[in-house]
Design an enzyme around this catalytic site. Structure first.
Site, PDB file in Angstrom:
ATOM      1  N   GLU A 130       0.817  -0.974   0.011  1.00 16.78           N
ATOM      2  CA  GLU A 130       0.056  -0.112  -0.278  1.00 16.78           C
ATOM      3  C   GLU A 130       1.072   1.223   0.102  1.00 16.78           C
ATOM      4  OE1 GLU A 130      -4.174  -1.384   1.776  1.00 16.78           O
ATOM      5  OE2 GLU A 130      -2.295  -0.658   3.545  1.00 16.78           O
ATOM      6  N   CYS A 143       3.559   8.802   1.510  1.00 17.24           N
ATOM      7  CA  CYS A 143       4.054   7.313   2.250  1.00 17.24           C
ATOM      8  C   CYS A 143       4.107   5.852   1.559  1.00 17.24           C
ATOM      9  CB  CYS A 143       2.935   7.500   3.274  1.00 17.24           C
ATOM     10  SG  CYS A 143       3.883   6.279   4.304  1.00 17.24           S
ATOM     11  N   CYS A 150       6.049  -7.335   7.237  1.00 19.50           N
ATOM     12  CA  CYS A 150       7.293  -6.712   8.060  1.00 19.50           C
ATOM     13  C   CYS A 150       8.217  -8.151   9.295  1.00 19.50           C
ATOM     14  CB  CYS A 150       7.050  -5.531   8.378  1.00 19.50           C
ATOM     15  SG  CYS A 150       8.437  -4.351   9.541  1.00 19.50           S
ATOM     16  N   CYS A 154       6.652  -5.131  15.819  1.00 21.84           N
ATOM     17  CA  CYS A 154       5.907  -4.512  17.028  1.00 21.84           C
ATOM     18  C   CYS A 154       5.138  -4.584  16.965  1.00 21.84           C
ATOM     19  CB  CYS A 154       6.416  -3.170  16.130  1.00 21.84           C
ATOM     20  SG  CYS A 154       8.066  -2.881  15.574  1.00 21.84           S
ATOM     21  N   CYS A 157       1.308  -2.672  16.042  1.00 25.56           N
ATOM     22  CA  CYS A 157       1.763  -2.451  14.395  1.00 25.56           C
ATOM     23  C   CYS A 157       0.969  -3.278  13.191  1.00 25.56           C
ATOM     24  CB  CYS A 157       3.195  -2.140  13.698  1.00 25.56           C
ATOM     25  SG  CYS A 157       3.081  -1.432  12.290  1.00 25.56           S
ATOM     26  N   GLY A 199       6.507  -2.233   6.437  1.00 28.42           N
ATOM     27  CA  GLY A 199       8.114  -2.688   6.185  1.00 28.42           C
ATOM     28  C   GLY A 199       9.465  -1.929   6.726  1.00 28.42           C
ATOM     29  N   SER A 253      12.052   5.629  15.736  1.00 30.76           N
ATOM     30  CA  SER A 253      10.787   4.825  15.818  1.00 30.76           C
ATOM     31  C   SER A 253      10.586   4.650  17.253  1.00 30.76           C
ATOM     32  CB  SER A 253       9.489   4.038  15.155  1.00 30.76           C
ATOM     33  OG  SER A 253       9.417   4.056  13.797  1.00 30.76           O
ATOM     34  N   HIS A 255       9.022   6.066  20.714  1.00 31.78           N
ATOM     35  CA  HIS A 255       8.096   4.642  21.448  1.00 31.78           C
ATOM     36  C   HIS A 255       7.954   4.396  22.650  1.00 31.78           C
ATOM     37  CE1 HIS A 255       6.477   4.918  17.131  1.00 31.78           C
ATOM     38  NE2 HIS A 255       7.019   3.662  16.970  1.00 31.78           N
ATOM     39  N   CYS A 372      -1.215   5.592  10.190  1.00 28.24           N
ATOM     40  CA  CYS A 372       0.091   5.082  10.377  1.00 28.24           C
ATOM     41  C   CYS A 372      -0.026   3.638  10.833  1.00 28.24           C
ATOM     42  CB  CYS A 372       1.392   5.859  11.100  1.00 28.24           C
ATOM     43  SG  CYS A 372       1.359   7.189  10.770  1.00 28.24           S
TER      44      CYS A 372
HETATM   45  N1  SAH Z   1       9.332   0.147  10.092  1.00 29.15           N
HETATM   46  C1  SAH Z   1       9.466   1.225   9.689  1.00 29.15           C
HETATM   47  C2  SAH Z   1       8.704   2.371   8.892  1.00 29.15           C
HETATM   48  C3  SAH Z   1       7.500   2.420   9.797  1.00 29.15           C
HETATM   49  S1  SAH Z   1       7.102   3.741   9.976  1.00 29.15           S
HETATM   50  C4  SAH Z   1       9.781   1.800  11.413  1.00 29.15           C
HETATM   51  O1  SAH Z   1       9.518   1.723  11.761  1.00 29.15           O
HETATM   52  O2  SAH Z   1      10.007   2.924  11.247  1.00 29.15           O
HETATM   53  C5  SAH Z   1       5.056   3.714  10.517  1.00 29.15           C
HETATM   54  C6  SAH Z   1       5.026   4.358  11.590  1.00 29.15           C
HETATM   55  O3  SAH Z   1       4.138   4.403  11.889  1.00 29.15           O
HETATM   56  C7  SAH Z   1       6.619   3.894  12.866  1.00 29.15           C
HETATM   57  O4  SAH Z   1       6.733   4.812  13.404  1.00 29.15           O
HETATM   58  C8  SAH Z   1       5.168   2.939  13.295  1.00 29.15           C
HETATM   59  O5  SAH Z   1       6.102   2.513  14.676  1.00 29.15           O
HETATM   60  C9  SAH Z   1       4.172   3.681  13.800  1.00 29.15           C
HETATM   61  N2  SAH Z   1       2.722   3.187  13.968  1.00 29.15           N
HETATM   62  C10 SAH Z   1       2.880   1.366  13.290  1.00 29.15           C
HETATM   63  N3  SAH Z   1       1.605   1.135  14.230  1.00 29.15           N
HETATM   64  C11 SAH Z   1       1.412   1.902  14.615  1.00 29.15           C
HETATM   65  C12 SAH Z   1      -0.149   2.196  15.060  1.00 29.15           C
HETATM   66  N4  SAH Z   1      -0.859   1.129  14.899  1.00 29.15           N
HETATM   67  N5  SAH Z   1      -0.784   3.244  15.510  1.00 29.15           N
HETATM   68  C13 SAH Z   1      -0.122   4.582  15.236  1.00 29.15           C
HETATM   69  N6  SAH Z   1       1.276   4.919  14.283  1.00 29.15           N
HETATM   70  C14 SAH Z   1       1.922   3.431  14.264  1.00 29.15           C
END
Ligand code: SAH
Length: 416
Positions: A130, A143, A150, A154, A157, A199, A253, A255, A372
């Protein structure tokens, strides 16, 4: 079934090409394998300027043709060699023989009430990715996905739920940009690209770096390095390699403000804990005035207390940082909830008082699961997709059948 040839990544040793969809079709009825002897055409979408110049020189042609072809493909969105009028006829004919310009196919498009658009693209073998376009005033952010699925797992996600399938090729990464540009033009333009789709881009570093180079090339998408951002969960050695190869903007990321919690949310932290990651971030921007963006998903009751905010302030002391708070975007069967707006505001206020530039990312496109962490390559319109896939299979069958007649001597028969 024993086959007389080795098949790897769709190619047969000896430069033969296998028609994969045919293999599936035929093997359902018996172990016949059809092989075409046509050498695989090079997809010019896979090449950046340097690679294309080298390729033309290998062909015994002048390197400057690379500039012409790149411009035709990426600036003028031309995929037909015959339309490349500043290239001589005989070279055009040669190009048609040995090369192609193959763009991924859009299977489904969705548009959000807020103007966000999401495309589900169908790749080889039914893989789906996507890509999301987010308009915001004069800005248009794309994006882009870097992998099918992936592997990082996490916990918050939804892409992680589908597991890892494979890395995207350069053509598949830059093809998302090509398609998005075509779809939004001429009303809108692409001003920013974030490698924040499906990814982990640093797990597909080589292809991602080449594709980002094309995004920044004057002959292609002309974006400055400030407007191309790579987001990573923090593969430390790859971050150092990225610095050697590219100079795009970096988002990390994070978090969680401590290893104990981050180990739970981002399992990769067990391999590369926070202090190692922050050291790599410092190295990435060393000697420059720019900052690393730290993404922080706001999970109700998990990482969003005042105490967490104060820990985060302490953690980022001395790191050239800005913070991007992302309200959690829910998906089916998740145990997490989004922090309330007052909680997010209180958290942000603590960071701001400590002098940390902090913004809360507006949730966009959540009505079409384009926010995201919601990208999964799920297909909303199944009937349309099935129809599309059927038609494609049919088309593939026809081409392969034609090739087989022509090249009967290369048909192999396997036995069970
Ligand atoms: N793998 C890379 C690219 C993904 S970017 C990374 O981890 O950075 C997408 C961003 O959205 C990342 O910061 C990811 O942690 C965040 N993300 C993932 N799931 C999410 C969710 N359910 N709600 C909000 N942010 C989320």
């Amino acid at each position: 079934m024993q086959l007389p040839v080795w098949i790897s990544n769709g190619k047969l040793t000896g430069g033969f090409v296998i028609e994969k969809p045919i293999l599936t079709q035929i093997s359902a009825n018996g172990p016949l394998l059809i092989v075409s002897s046509a050498p695989e055409k090079l997809n010019l979408l896979d090449l950046d300027r340097k690679a294309m110049e080298a390729w033309f020189m290998d062909l015994g042609e002048k390197a400057f043709h690379a500039r012409q072809v790149l411009k035709w493909i990426h600036k003028h969105q031309v995929t037909d060699f015959d339309a490349m009028t500043d290239i001589g006829k005989s070279l055009r004919a040669k190009l048609k023989e040995i090369a192609c310009i193959e763009i991924p196919e859009i299977a489904v498009e969705q548009a959000s009430e807020d103007g966000t658009r999401k495309w589900l693209m169908e790749l080889e073998c039914g893989n789906r990715i996507e890509t999301v376009f987010i308009p915001d005033g004069d800005r248009g952010t794309l994006c882009v996905s870097s992998q099918v699925g992936c592997a990082l797992d996490c916990t918050f996600c939804s892409t992680a739920r589908q597991g890892f399938n494979r890395n995207l090729s350069v053509a598949e990464i830059i093809g998302q940009v090509w398609l998005a540009k075509r779809e939004i033009s001429p009303e809108r333009s692409l001003t920013n690209i974030v490698m924040m789709g499906m990814g982990e881009p640093l797990a597909n570093l080589e292809n991602v770096v080449i594709a980002m180079g094309i995004m920044m090339d004057d002959l292609a998408y002309e974006l400055s390095k400030r407007r191309v951002t790579l987001s990573t969960a923090g593969i430390v050695p790859a971050l150092d390699r990225l610095k050697a190869l590219s100079d795009v903007s970096l988002a990390v990321s994070l978090h969680a403000p401590n290893d104990e919690l981050r180990d739970q949310l981002v399992p990769l932290n067990r391999k590369y804990p926070i202090q190692e990651l922050l050291a790599a971030c410092r190295r990435y921007v060393a000697g420059e005035r720019r900052k690393v963006t730290f993404e922080y998903v706001m999970l109700d009751g998990v990482n969003d207390s005042d105490r967490h905010a104060r820990q985060l302030v302490k953690l980022l002391e001395g790191v050239p940082a800005k913070v991007n708070l992302i309200p959690f975007n829910p998906f089916p069967l998740t145990r997490f909830k989004r922090s309330s707006t007052p909680r997010i505001e209180a958290f942000q206020a603590i960071l701001m008082r400590a002098g940390l530039i902090t913004i809360t990312r507006r949730t966009r496109g959540d009505d079409i699961d384009a926010a995201c962490g919601q990208l999964v390559g799920r297909v909303a319109d199944r009937s349309r997709r099935r129809r599309g896939a059927k038609e494609r299979n049919l088309r593939n069958l026809e081409t392969a059948a034609a090739k087989t007649v022509e090249l009967g001597k290369y048909s192999f028969q396997g036995s069970k």
